[in-house]
Design a protein around this motif. Structure first.
Motif, mmCIF file in Angstrom:
data_model
loop_
_atom_site.group_PDB
_atom_site.id
_atom_site.type_symbol
_atom_site.label_atom_id
_atom_site.label_comp_id
_atom_site.label_asym_id
_atom_site.label_seq_id
_atom_site.Cartn_x
_atom_site.Cartn_y
_atom_site.Cartn_z
ATOM 1 N N ALA A 199 82.205 17.423 43.217
ATOM 2 C CA ALA A 199 81.993 16.365 44.159
ATOM 3 C C ALA A 199 81.645 17.038 45.429
ATOM 4 N N ILE A 200 82.961 18.096 44.998
ATOM 5 C CA ILE A 200 83.441 18.204 46.893
ATOM 6 C C ILE A 200 82.443 19.625 46.670
ATOM 7 N N VAL A 201 81.920 20.099 46.343
ATOM 8 C CA VAL A 201 81.546 20.980 46.718
ATOM 9 C C VAL A 201 79.965 21.114 47.068
ATOM 10 N N ALA A 202 79.431 21.502 48.693
ATOM 11 C CA ALA A 202 78.344 21.231 49.047
ATOM 12 C C ALA A 202 77.300 22.185 47.918
ATOM 13 N N ALA A 203 77.463 23.365 47.684
ATOM 14 C CA ALA A 203 76.300 24.027 47.390
ATOM 15 C C ALA A 203 75.700 23.445 46.148
ATOM 16 N N PRO A 204 74.809 23.922 45.627
ATOM 17 C CA PRO A 204 73.939 23.381 44.343
ATOM 18 C C PRO A 204 74.728 23.096 42.802
ATOM 19 N N ILE A 205 74.257 22.084 42.614
ATOM 20 C CA ILE A 205 74.907 23.051 41.180
ATOM 21 C C ILE A 205 74.048 22.549 39.841
ATOM 22 N N VAL A 206 73.586 23.332 38.925
ATOM 23 C CA VAL A 206 72.275 22.793 37.679
ATOM 24 C C VAL A 206 73.563 22.791 36.576
ATOM 25 N N GLU A 207 73.388 21.721 36.227
ATOM 26 C CA GLU A 207 74.344 21.285 34.479
ATOM 27 C C GLU A 207 73.739 21.825 33.530
ATOM 28 N N VAL A 208 74.036 22.993 32.916
ATOM 29 C CA VAL A 208 73.160 23.322 31.756
ATOM 30 C C VAL A 208 73.474 23.576 30.355
ATOM 31 N N HIS A 209 72.569 22.946 29.500
ATOM 32 C CA HIS A 209 73.246 22.906 28.174
ATOM 33 C C HIS A 209 72.427 23.509 26.973
ATOM 34 N N LEU A 210 72.951 23.712 26.498
ATOM 35 C CA LEU A 210 71.887 24.345 25.733
ATOM 36 C C LEU A 210 71.268 24.114 24.573
ATOM 37 N N THR A 211 72.332 22.589 23.614
ATOM 38 C CA THR A 211 71.038 21.576 23.028
ATOM 39 C C THR A 211 71.204 20.199 23.370
ATOM 40 N N ASN A 212 69.876 19.520 22.800
ATOM 41 C CA ASN A 212 69.636 18.419 23.981
ATOM 42 C C ASN A 212 70.468 17.644 23.817
ATOM 43 N N ILE A 213 71.114 17.357 24.824
ATOM 44 C CA ILE A 213 72.993 16.231 24.278
ATOM 45 C C ILE A 213 72.242 14.532 24.220
ATOM 46 N N HIS A 214 70.799 14.462 24.813
ATOM 47 C CA HIS A 214 70.293 13.207 25.135
ATOM 48 C C HIS A 214 69.829 12.619 23.024
ATOM 49 N N ALA A 215 69.213 13.944 22.302
ATOM 50 C CA ALA A 215 69.199 13.694 20.669
ATOM 51 C C ALA A 215 70.791 13.990 20.257
ATOM 52 N N ARG A 216 71.612 14.108 20.754
ATOM 53 C CA ARG A 216 72.342 14.234 19.780
ATOM 54 C C ARG A 216 73.884 13.053 19.731
ATOM 55 N N GLU A 217 75.092 12.806 19.178
ATOM 56 C CA GLU A 217 75.271 11.863 18.662
ATOM 57 C C GLU A 217 75.636 11.091 20.370
#
Ligand code: DQA
Length: 156
Positions: free
Chosen positions: A93-111
Motif C-alpha cells: 500500500a506504500i508503493v506508488a508504482a503500479p502492482i500486478v498480482e500474478v498467480h500461476l493457478t486460478n486461485i478462485h477455482a481452488r480451495e
C-alpha cells in the motif's frame, strides 16, 4: 550506460520448487525458466528486471521497501502469503508504482482459503490461471502503464 527502468518481480514461498512441486497443478516450468522469460519480455520492451524469491515474509517485505522508490512497477506472486499477510498488504500500500498480482493457478477455482487476497485491493490488475504466461502479461501491462505515464509527463 543508459539506466533502463526496472520492473520488480517478487515471488513468495515454495515457488523455488516449481518444476517439481505438484506439476499437474503448477506445470513443469521452473522458477529459473520463468525468470528467463520475464527477462526476455522486459528486454524487448526496454525494461530491466529485478527478480527475487523468498520463503520468508519479512524478507519479502524488505524487498518491497528496498524497491519501492526505484521500481517502475511490481509483479507480485506472493504465493501463500497472498492469503494471509496483512503486513504484505500494508507494505504494498506504500508503493506508488503500479502492482500486478500474478498467480500461476486460478486461485478462485481452488480451495476457499485461496479466494481471499490481501494483495488484490492494492493491485492495479490481477492475473490468475495463465501459468507462467501470466508473468509476461503482467510485465507487458506494467510497461504500457509506464510508457503512458512518461508520455503524459512529457506533454505537461
Ligand atoms: C499461487 C497460488 C497460491 O494459493 C499458492 O499458495 C501458491 C502459488 C499460484 O501461483 O498459483 O504457492 O500463488
Amino acid at each position: 550506460m543508459s539506466a533502463r527502468p526496472t520492473i520488480a518481480v517478487l515471488n513468495g514461498p515454495n515457488l523455488d520448487l516449481l518444476g517439481t512441486r505438484d506439476p499437474r497443478l503448477y506445470g513443469t516450468a521452473t522458477l529459473a525458466d520463468i525468470e528467463k522469460s520475464c527477462r526476455r519480455t522486459a528486454d524487448d520492451l526496454g525494461f530491466d528486471i529485478d527478480f527475487r524469491q523468498t520463503n520468508h515474509e519479512g524478507v519479502l517485505i524488505d524487498s518491497i521497501h528496498d524497491l519501492r522508490e526505484s521500481a517502475a512497477g511490481f509483479v507480485v506472486n506472493a504465493a501463500a502469503y497472498t492469503h494471509t499477510s496483512v503486513a504484505l498488504h500494508d507494505a504494498l500500500a506504500i508503493v506508488a508504482a503500479p502492482i500486478v498480482e500474478v498467480h500461476l493457478t486460478n486461485i478462485h477455482a481452488r480451495e476457499e482459503f485461496r479466494h481471499r487476497s490481501f494483495v488484490a485491493p492494492v493491485a492495479k490488475a490481477v492475473i490468475a490461471g495463465c501459468g507462467p504466461d501470466g508473468y509476461a502479461f503482467a510485465i507487458r501491462h506494467l510497461a504500457a502503464l509506464a510508457l503512458d505515464t512518461e508520455q503524459k509527463d512529457r506533454s505537461r
